[in-house]
Design a protein around this motif. Structure first.
Motif, PDB file in Angstrom:
ATOM      1  N   HIS A 295       1.267  -1.478   0.276  1.00 54.77           N
ATOM      2  CA  HIS A 295      -0.720  -0.442  -0.098  1.00 54.77           C
ATOM      3  C   HIS A 295       0.514   1.514  -0.122  1.00 54.77           C
ATOM      4  CE1 HIS A 295      -2.767  -2.884   1.457  1.00 54.77           C
ATOM      5  NE2 HIS A 295      -3.322  -1.860   0.461  1.00 54.77           N
ATOM      6  N   ASP A 296       0.134   2.065  -0.212  1.00 52.35           N
ATOM      7  CA  ASP A 296       1.145   3.121  -0.611  1.00 52.35           C
ATOM      8  C   ASP A 296       1.057   4.351   0.884  1.00 52.35           C
ATOM      9  OD1 ASP A 296       2.107   5.799  -1.472  1.00 52.35           O
ATOM     10  OD2 ASP A 296      -0.292   6.923  -1.129  1.00 52.35           O
ATOM     11  N   GLN A 297       2.004   5.013   1.268  1.00 52.05           N
ATOM     12  CA  GLN A 297       1.600   5.311   2.624  1.00 52.05           C
ATOM     13  C   GLN A 297       1.441   6.509   3.141  1.00 52.05           C
ATOM     14  OE1 GLN A 297       2.870   3.203   5.304  1.00 52.05           O
ATOM     15  NE2 GLN A 297       3.039   1.912   3.137  1.00 52.05           N
ATOM     16  N   LEU A 298       1.010   7.609   1.174  1.00 55.26           N
ATOM     17  CA  LEU A 298       0.314   9.080   1.800  1.00 55.26           C
ATOM     18  C   LEU A 298      -1.333   8.879   1.936  1.00 55.26           C
ATOM     19  CD1 LEU A 298       0.410  11.538   1.838  1.00 55.26           C
ATOM     20  CD2 LEU A 298       0.714  11.444  -0.322  1.00 55.26           C
ATOM     21  N   THR A 299      -2.050   8.010   0.952  1.00 47.93           N
ATOM     22  CA  THR A 299      -2.863   7.726   0.987  1.00 47.93           C
ATOM     23  C   THR A 299      -3.811   6.479   1.258  1.00 47.93           C
ATOM     24  OG1 THR A 299      -2.498   6.376  -1.432  1.00 47.93           O
ATOM     25  CG2 THR A 299      -2.466   8.904  -1.604  1.00 47.93           C
ATOM     26  N   ARG A 300      -2.728   5.401   1.645  1.00 48.02           N
ATOM     27  CA  ARG A 300      -3.550   3.830   1.757  1.00 48.02           C
ATOM     28  C   ARG A 300      -4.603   3.807   1.453  1.00 48.02           C
ATOM     29  NH1 ARG A 300      -0.505   4.124   6.221  1.00 48.02           N
ATOM     30  NH2 ARG A 300      -2.133   2.306   6.990  1.00 48.02           N
ATOM     31  N   LEU A 301      -3.757   3.863  -0.308  1.00 48.32           N
ATOM     32  CA  LEU A 301      -4.651   2.899  -1.787  1.00 48.32           C
ATOM     33  C   LEU A 301      -3.135   1.747  -1.076  1.00 48.32           C
ATOM     34  CD1 LEU A 301      -5.768   5.896  -4.198  1.00 48.32           C
ATOM     35  CD2 LEU A 301      -6.629   4.794  -2.217  1.00 48.32           C
ATOM     36  N   GLN A 346       1.325  20.631   1.719  1.00 49.03           N
ATOM     37  CA  GLN A 346       0.944  20.563   0.618  1.00 49.03           C
ATOM     38  C   GLN A 346       0.190  19.984  -0.045  1.00 49.03           C
ATOM     39  OE1 GLN A 346      -1.988  23.272   1.565  1.00 49.03           O
ATOM     40  NE2 GLN A 346      -1.019  22.740   3.677  1.00 49.03           N
ATOM     41  N   GLY A 347       1.218  19.395  -0.969  1.00 49.82           N
ATOM     42  CA  GLY A 347       1.000  19.002  -2.419  1.00 49.82           C
ATOM     43  C   GLY A 347       1.148  17.470  -1.731  1.00 49.82           C
ATOM     44  N   ASP A 348       0.788  16.842  -0.540  1.00 50.59           N
ATOM     45  CA  ASP A 348       0.363  15.333  -0.360  1.00 50.59           C
ATOM     46  C   ASP A 348      -1.078  15.783   0.674  1.00 50.59           C
ATOM     47  OD1 ASP A 348       2.912  14.941  -0.723  1.00 50.59           O
ATOM     48  OD2 ASP A 348       3.762  14.959   1.312  1.00 50.59           O
ATOM     49  N   GLN A 349      -1.097  17.183   1.307  1.00 47.12           N
ATOM     50  CA  GLN A 349      -2.995  17.150   1.329  1.00 47.12           C
ATOM     51  C   GLN A 349      -3.685  16.971   0.293  1.00 47.12           C
ATOM     52  OE1 GLN A 349      -3.427  20.430   3.888  1.00 47.12           O
ATOM     53  NE2 GLN A 349      -5.162  20.403   3.465  1.00 47.12           N
ATOM     54  N   LEU A 350      -3.252  17.450  -0.686  1.00 47.56           N
ATOM     55  CA  LEU A 350      -4.384  18.400  -2.508  1.00 47.56           C
ATOM     56  C   LEU A 350      -4.070  16.133  -2.654  1.00 47.56           C
ATOM     57  CD1 LEU A 350      -6.070  19.466  -4.421  1.00 47.56           C
ATOM     58  CD2 LEU A 350      -3.388  19.145  -5.316  1.00 47.56           C
ATOM     59  N   LEU A 351      -2.737  15.195  -2.929  1.00 51.82           N
ATOM     60  CA  LEU A 351      -3.396  14.060  -3.371  1.00 51.82           C
ATOM     61  C   LEU A 351      -3.888  12.505  -2.313  1.00 51.82           C
ATOM     62  CD1 LEU A 351       0.494  13.141  -4.049  1.00 51.82           C
ATOM     63  CD2 LEU A 351      -1.320  13.551  -5.575  1.00 51.82           C
ATOM     64  N   ARG A 352      -3.500  13.238  -0.363  1.00 50.38           N
ATOM     65  CA  ARG A 352      -4.671  12.672  -0.203  1.00 50.38           C
ATOM     66  C   ARG A 352      -6.277  13.300  -0.909  1.00 50.38           C
ATOM     67  NH1 ARG A 352      -0.806  13.115   3.763  1.00 50.38           N
ATOM     68  NH2 ARG A 352      -1.783  15.390   4.277  1.00 50.38           N
ATOM     69  N   SER A 353      -6.812  13.765  -0.772  1.00 53.97           N
ATOM     70  CA  SER A 353      -7.877  14.311  -0.784  1.00 53.97           C
ATOM     71  C   SER A 353      -8.464  14.072  -1.929  1.00 53.97           C
ATOM     72  CB  SER A 353      -7.977  15.768  -1.004  1.00 53.97           C
ATOM     73  OG  SER A 353      -7.426  16.282   0.577  1.00 53.97           O
ATOM     74  N   ILE A 354      -7.757  14.202  -3.152  1.00 52.85           N
ATOM     75  CA  ILE A 354      -8.426  13.884  -4.687  1.00 52.85           C
ATOM     76  C   ILE A 354      -8.433  12.413  -4.431  1.00 52.85           C
ATOM     77  CG2 ILE A 354      -7.180  13.472  -7.565  1.00 52.85           C
ATOM     78  CD1 ILE A 354      -5.611  16.015  -6.832  1.00 52.85           C
ATOM     79  N   ALA A 355      -7.329  11.717  -3.978  1.00 51.21           N
ATOM     80  CA  ALA A 355      -7.912   9.966  -3.487  1.00 51.21           C
ATOM     81  C   ALA A 355      -8.935  10.016  -3.370  1.00 51.21           C
ATOM     82  CB  ALA A 355      -5.979   9.697  -2.832  1.00 51.21           C
ATOM     83  N   ASN A 356      -8.990  10.118  -1.975  1.00 46.85           N
ATOM     84  CA  ASN A 356     -10.595  10.304  -1.293  1.00 46.85           C
ATOM     85  C   ASN A 356     -11.999  10.164  -2.690  1.00 46.85           C
ATOM     86  OD1 ASN A 356      -9.640   9.465   1.052  1.00 46.85           O
ATOM     87  ND2 ASN A 356      -9.711  12.343   1.982  1.00 46.85           N
ATOM     88  N   ARG A 357     -11.306  11.614  -3.305  1.00 46.79           N
ATOM     89  CA  ARG A 357     -12.709  11.737  -4.135  1.00 46.79           C
ATOM     90  C   ARG A 357     -12.824  10.613  -5.345  1.00 46.79           C
ATOM     91  NH1 ARG A 357     -14.186  18.129  -5.207  1.00 46.79           N
ATOM     92  NH2 ARG A 357     -12.993  18.640  -3.171  1.00 46.79           N
ATOM     93  N   LEU A 358     -11.860  10.597  -5.839  1.00 48.10           N
ATOM     94  CA  LEU A 358     -11.416   9.309  -6.649  1.00 48.10           C
ATOM     95  C   LEU A 358     -12.239   7.929  -6.207  1.00 48.10           C
ATOM     96  CD1 LEU A 358      -8.161   9.268  -7.753  1.00 48.10           C
ATOM     97  CD2 LEU A 358      -9.929  10.521  -9.203  1.00 48.10           C
ATOM     98  N   ARG A 359     -11.405   7.662  -5.266  1.00 47.89           N
ATOM     99  CA  ARG A 359     -12.101   5.987  -4.024  1.00 47.89           C
ATOM    100  C   ARG A 359     -14.385   6.120  -4.153  1.00 47.89           C
ATOM    101  NH1 ARG A 359      -9.782   6.739   0.347  1.00 47.89           N
ATOM    102  NH2 ARG A 359      -7.787   5.797  -0.536  1.00 47.89           N
TER     103      ARG A 359
END
Length: 722
Positions: A295-301, A346-359
């Motif tokens: 799993h990816d440690q930043l997004t937990r995907l 802030q880039g990491d925060q954006l990636l987590r938010s994008i991952a949540n919406r994609l999921r």
């Protein structure tokens, strides 16, 4: 755990028990000195220590000071009789054996002595053999008693040690009867599960097992038809009564217990001995390690490895069902801008938010994985029609329309999606992923914020792109790069005052290629720094040659990529080249893009400032086509503006408020202005009336090699008004 109270016990455990033979101590008590001497000689032996005394008082004094294995005690003594010694030994619970020697004929003396604790009675006069037999028997009895005491002590200490180890063990230790019921369980049960030991006596072992594992435990230990007569090792979860505690996982090892049986039936099965070790922490650690591996440690995907496993499985299942599936390659547009502008956190925060919406946009059986910095892969199994994939992709784009709230404000993120379908676009995981990647790049080239299905023609273009990249890596060493030059003309001076160096690649197979063909590829592949270094050096070398033959006021303009300011030492490269070719720094202009100025990065602004301090001119190319603001012109110390050819082309005999605004801005900031794309004489008058004196375009010259450009410097450029 060892407690302070256990210290004496453990210290005793460390002492070796006395084994083997030792010196036997004998005390001879007789008031007849010749008789004592005779007995001393008779009893002398290497393993014996014989002492003597002649009275009751002396005997008691010696007994108070020391113990003996055997006492030869005369019945009649000067200060009393031997019975007093026997009474003293009894009162003090001593263990010495006593052989009473007496000249009394009465049987009552012997009976009294034996009742008082004497072990034997020998009447005087006695034969030496009789006395030796009595002494040997008494000493043998002493040895046997001592051996029994030592053996008993060993057993007692061994039992205490084993009980201590079992009772203090961090493992759960228990015994079961043949029916699988507890007959013993150590105190660890209370700390591990919260059960009281007394409550479990006679209860089935399955009563402490988690419901998920109860069935197999019942089958192993509580099956009357087939009791657990063999050893077992297994992992299982136990039931816990402790508040806030989940079911612990234990490693269970059991052994059958057997006792003596009759000759007909052999050994008798008595039950089961077991040890259960708590491995919950180890299992949790294994789960964490396994999760981190897949799993990816930043997004937990899921990461690329887990996505590959699921895609391989989905391909096999889809192939059997003769169905279809889709792979989406999702890349975040302009993500680097977030990192450069707001920072990586802030880039990491954006990636987590994008991952949540994609999921949230995907179906329950779909898989979303993060496989790169801003890259995601999605697996869509059970696809019936391509329209189903289109609907999901559109759902993704719609879900990202709402801006994301970051620490420094809102940011609107878009994605480009490439789609590959099984089996049309590939039959393996690698091929589907690769083709989805190719389709994603096509979506980016088509304007981003969209999706594109893979097409075989894209694969051909992709292969050509890879081939072109490989050739570009060798272009400098092969001498395939060339510079063409386009004149910059002054209306007032009626001559060429400068020239712009324009890069060309003379490809051995494709011929002469313009920068639009290969510069984006060079930027993407990380080759632009080496190419820019070559361009700067080649342009400076050419300017040096022209100045050496008399064109002392000629200026040289060179285009730089925004990537040159992100990586490498562009300032040092320019300084080194100017110094090497002995040029005046003011004779060189470096052209940068508006997008570079808009980044407003401190490092970029610092490099532009350093170039200006070195005397080099800095121009903003194609000014007015981006989103420049006056604030940026104040921050960036540029020296000139180049009006985009599109604004010049739109003149067509009419005045242009945009060009008027640009020239007005330039005058306000004290900047030079150069107009590109001049192709008609009518454009010259408008530009001159607006205050633009330096022109560049096909009216005067196309980009040409150095030899042709040199001839233009010697004549009045064609197209200038008389």
């Amino acid at each position: 755990m060892v407690t302070p109270g256990d210290a004496p016990f453990l210290a005793n455990m460390a002492l070796p028990l006395e084994v083997g033979s030792r010196t036997q101590r004998i005390l001879v008590v007789d008031d007849d000195e010749p008789m004592r001497r005779t007995l001393l000689r008779l009893l002398a032996a290497p393993d014996r220590a014989v002492e003597e005394t002649d009275s009751v008082e002396g005997t008691l004094r010696m007994l108070a000071a020391q113990s003996y294995d055997l006492i030869l005690l005369d019945y009649r003594l000067p200060d009393g009789d031997g019975l007093a010694v026997l009474d003293w030994l009894s009162e003090h619970e001593r263990g010495e054996l006593v052989v009473m020697l007496s000249g009394e004929d009465a049987i009552d003396a012997a009976i009294g002595a034996l009742r008082r604790g004497a072990d034997d009675f020998v009447r005087k006069p006695y034969r030496l053999s009789q006395l030796n037999r009595a002494v040997d028997n008494a000493l043998l009895k002493t040895r046997l008693q001592r051996s029994n005491r030592e053996m008993g002590q060993r057993l007692q200490e061994s039992e205490r040690l084993h009980r201590y180890l079992v009772e203090s063990s961090p493992d759960l230790i228990f015994t079961l009867d043949p029916a699988g019921r507890f007959t013993y369980v150590n105190p660890r049960i209370e700390g591990l599960l919260g059960f009281a030991r007394a409550d479990l006596e006679g209860e089935a072992f399955s009563s402490i097992v988690s419901a998920e594992d109860t069935a197999r435990i019942v089958q192993l230990f509580e099956n009357p038809l087939q009791p657990a007569r063999t050893a077992h090792s297994l992992e299982l979860r136990l039931a816990s009564r402790k508040v806030g505690s989940g079911p612990p996982t234990v490693s269970l090892n059991t052994e059958p217990m057997y006792g003596r049986g009759d000759e007909r039936n052999g050994a008798r099965f008595m039950g089961t001995y077991g040890v259960a070790r708590d491995i919950s922490d180890r299992k949790r650690a294994e789960e964490i390690i396994a999760f981190q591996a897949y799993h990816d440690q930043l997004t937990r995907l899921p990461n690329r490895a887990l996505f590959r496993d699921r895609l391989d499985l989905a391909i096999a299942q889809t192939d059997r069902r003769k169905g279809s599936l889709a792979v989406l390659f999702i890349d975040v547009d302009r993500f680097k801008l977030v990192n450069d502008t707001y920072g990586h956190s802030q880039g990491d925060q954006l990636l987590r938010s994008i991952a949540n919406r994609l999921r949230q946009t995907l179906r329950r059986g779909d898989t979303l994985a993060r496989v790169g910095g801003d890259e995601f892969l999605a697996l869509l199994p059970d696809i019936t029609h391509p329209e189903d994939v289109q609907a999901i992709c559109q759902k993704i784009l719609d879900a990202l329309r709402a801006p994301f709230r970051l620490q420094h404000g809102e940011f609107s993120a878009t994605v480009s999606i490439g789609i590959a379908m099984f089996q049309k676009d590939g039959e393996s995981a690698d091929m589907l992923t690769q083709h989805a990647d190719i389709a994603m790049y096509q979506a980016k080239r088509s304007g981003k914020n969209g999706f594109c299905f893979f097409d075989s023609s894209l694969n051909h273009n992709y292969r050509e792109r890879i081939s072109l990249e490989n050739d570009l890596r060798k272009a400098i060493d092969r001498g395939e790069l060339e510079l063409f030059y386009q004149a910059q003309v002054s209306i007032a001076k009626r001559r060429v005052v400068g020239t712009e160096a324009l890069l060309r690649w003379r490809h051995p197979a494709h011929g002469l290629l313009g920068p639009d063909t290969f510069i984006p590829l060079a930027e993407e592949a990380g080759l632009i720094s080496g190419i820019s270094n070559w361009v700067i050096d080649a342009a400076c070398a050419q300017l040096r040659d022209w100045r050496d033959i008399g064109f002392s006021e000629l200026r040289m303009s060179v285009n730089l990529s925004p990537r040159d300011f992100e990586h490498g030492e562009i300032v040092e490269t320019v300084r080194r080249s100017i110094a090497h070719h002995r040029l005046d720094a003011a004779s060189l202009d470096l052209e940068i893009t508006e997008s570079l100025m808009m980044q407003d990065a401190g490092s970029v602004r610092g490099k532009v400032q350093a170039l200006r301090e070195a005397g080099v001119g800095v121009a903003i190319d194609d000014f007015g086509t981006g989103y420049s603001a006056l604030a940026y012109l104040q921050k960036f110390p540029v020296s000139s503006l180049k009006i985009d050819r599109g604004f010049v082309r739109d003149l067509n005999g009419k005045s242009s408020p945009i060009i008027a605004a640009i020239t007005g801005i330039a005058r306000g900031f004290g900047l030079q202005v150069v107009a590109e794309g001049v192709e008609h004489q009518g454009q010259i008058e408008h530009l001159r009336s607006l205050g633009c004196d330096t022109l560049q375009g096909y009216l005067f010259s196309k980009p040409v090699p150095a030899e042709e450009a040199e001839s233009l410097f010697l004549e009045i450029p064609s197209g200038l008004p008389a």
